[in-house]
Design an enzyme around this catalytic site. Structure first.
Site, PDB file in Angstrom:
ATOM      1  N   HIS A  41       0.805  -1.223   0.000  1.00 38.60           N
ATOM      2  CA  HIS A  41       0.000   0.000   0.000  1.00 38.60           C
ATOM      3  C   HIS A  41       0.843   1.281   0.000  1.00 38.60           C
ATOM      4  CE1 HIS A  41      -3.054  -2.950   1.266  1.00 38.60           C
ATOM      5  NE2 HIS A  41      -3.924  -2.107   0.753  1.00 38.60           N
ATOM      6  N   HIS A  48      -2.808  -5.549  -6.192  1.00 43.64           N
ATOM      7  CA  HIS A  48      -3.012  -6.767  -5.419  1.00 43.64           C
ATOM      8  C   HIS A  48      -4.489  -7.145  -5.392  1.00 43.64           C
ATOM      9  CE1 HIS A  48      -3.357  -3.385  -2.562  1.00 43.64           C
ATOM     10  NE2 HIS A  48      -4.283  -4.128  -1.974  1.00 43.64           N
ATOM     11  N   CYS A  83     -14.630  -5.555   3.633  1.00 46.60           N
ATOM     12  CA  CYS A  83     -13.654  -5.602   2.552  1.00 46.60           C
ATOM     13  C   CYS A  83     -12.330  -6.090   3.129  1.00 46.60           C
ATOM     14  CB  CYS A  83     -13.489  -4.252   1.871  1.00 46.60           C
ATOM     15  SG  CYS A  83     -13.051  -2.903   2.965  1.00 46.60           S
ATOM     16  N   HIS A  85      -8.493  -8.599   2.000  1.00 48.36           N
ATOM     17  CA  HIS A  85      -7.579  -9.225   1.051  1.00 48.36           C
ATOM     18  C   HIS A  85      -7.514 -10.731   1.299  1.00 48.36           C
ATOM     19  CE1 HIS A  85      -6.117  -5.127   2.050  1.00 48.36           C
ATOM     20  NE2 HIS A  85      -6.024  -5.022   0.740  1.00 48.36           N
ATOM     21  N   GLU A 103     -15.189 -10.137  11.120  1.00 46.72           N
ATOM     22  CA  GLU A 103     -15.465  -8.743  11.453  1.00 46.72           C
ATOM     23  C   GLU A 103     -16.840  -8.538  12.076  1.00 46.72           C
ATOM     24  OE1 GLU A 103     -14.803  -5.788   8.489  1.00 46.72           O
ATOM     25  OE2 GLU A 103     -12.727  -6.383   8.135  1.00 46.72           O
ATOM     26  N   TYR A 119      -9.015  -0.570  -9.560  1.00 45.79           N
ATOM     27  CA  TYR A 119      -8.942   0.858  -9.280  1.00 45.79           C
ATOM     28  C   TYR A 119      -7.622   1.234  -8.624  1.00 45.79           C
ATOM     29  CZ  TYR A 119     -10.667  -0.915  -4.791  1.00 45.79           C
ATOM     30  OH  TYR A 119     -10.845  -1.635  -3.634  1.00 45.79           O
ATOM     31  N   GLU A 130      -4.530   2.509  -2.506  1.00 42.92           N
ATOM     32  CA  GLU A 130      -5.303   1.294  -2.785  1.00 42.92           C
ATOM     33  C   GLU A 130      -5.206   1.018  -4.283  1.00 42.92           C
ATOM     34  OE1 GLU A 130      -6.360  -0.861  -0.967  1.00 42.92           O
ATOM     35  OE2 GLU A 130      -6.990  -0.061   0.957  1.00 42.92           O
ATOM     36  N   GLU A 132      -5.886  -1.861  -6.422  1.00 43.25           N
ATOM     37  CA  GLU A 132      -6.512  -3.166  -6.195  1.00 43.25           C
ATOM     38  C   GLU A 132      -7.245  -3.721  -7.408  1.00 43.25           C
ATOM     39  OE1 GLU A 132      -7.137  -3.241  -1.416  1.00 43.25           O
ATOM     40  OE2 GLU A 132      -8.864  -2.588  -2.591  1.00 43.25           O
ATOM     41  N   TRP A 175     -12.552   4.115  -1.735  1.00 42.31           N
ATOM     42  CA  TRP A 175     -12.961   3.119  -2.725  1.00 42.31           C
ATOM     43  C   TRP A 175     -14.457   2.836  -2.731  1.00 42.31           C
ATOM     44  CZ3 TRP A 175     -10.170   2.142   1.732  1.00 42.31           C
ATOM     45  CH2 TRP A 175     -10.822   1.392   2.719  1.00 42.31           C
TER      46      TRP A 175
END
Length: 197
Positions: A41, A48, A83, A85, A103, A119, A130, A132, A175
């Site tokens: 980042h 990624h 959100c 990874h 979460e 994006y 970001e 991604e 995002w």
């Protein structure tokens, strides 16, 4: 972070927390390597794999979350349901289901793929980027959520009109609108034309 087969090999032996590794991809989403999360980042950012989840209740309201103030990236801002990874080698669908439960303390009653979006969103507050290739998922959630306070400061279900009001009045993740707009066709299919999405 819980240790799993895909993260155990990255555990540090000196007592430090294990490095969180991300899957680097090319413009077509093909895996080309890995990088440590924070390093990926740093400007200009390394492309990624990521995922974004949009969960709705039976009334067609979207569950959004305000990110915890302790988050290293975009703390205290509103964003989509979940959100994150995937771990290297972890399927995006599995990662989305896993992270939603970690979460929010609840598993989706329905979860479906909703396409991908690529994006590049710099975050002016943190200086992080970001960059991604994001896998989108939409679904349903039933029952009360039990957010992890280290991850989430607040949750709320919103109609499209309520979301527009909040978006005008409070900060959202850089995002958020990109992933929401990319997921809208699948969201409309899930919630129906009366949902207003």
């Amino acid at each position: 972070m819980p240790t799993s087969p895909v993260t155990a090999s990255h555990s540090a032996s000196n007592g430090a927390p294990p490095a969180i590794m991300l899957e680097l991809v090319d413009e077509h989403g093909t895996t080309i390597g890995t990088a440590e999360k924070l390093a990926a980042h740093q400007p200009p950012g390394q492309l990624h794999r990521a995922f974004s989840v949009f969960l709705f209740d039976e009334r067609g309201r979207l569950l959004i979350q305000r990110r915890a103030l302790g988050k290293y990236h975009s703390p205290g801002v509103w964003s989509n349901t979940c959100c994150g990874h995937p771990y290297p080698g972890e399927a995006p669908f599995a990662a989305a289901a896993r992270r939603t439960h970690e979460e929010l303390g609840v598993s989706p009653s329905l979860l479906a793929e909703a396409g991908t979006v690529r994006y590049n969103h710099p975050d002016p507050d943190s200086g992080l980027v970001e960059q991604e290739y994001n896998h989108l998922f939409v679904g349903m959630v039933q029952g009360p959520v039990a957010p992890d306070p280290e991850e989430i400061g607040e949750t709320v279900f919103v109609t499209p009109a309520e979301l527009a009001e909040r978006h005008a009045a409070a900060p959202f993740s850089a995002w958020f609108m990109t992933v929401l707009d990319a997921a809208r066709p699948a969201i409309r299919e899930l919630t129906g034309p009366a949902g207003g999405w």
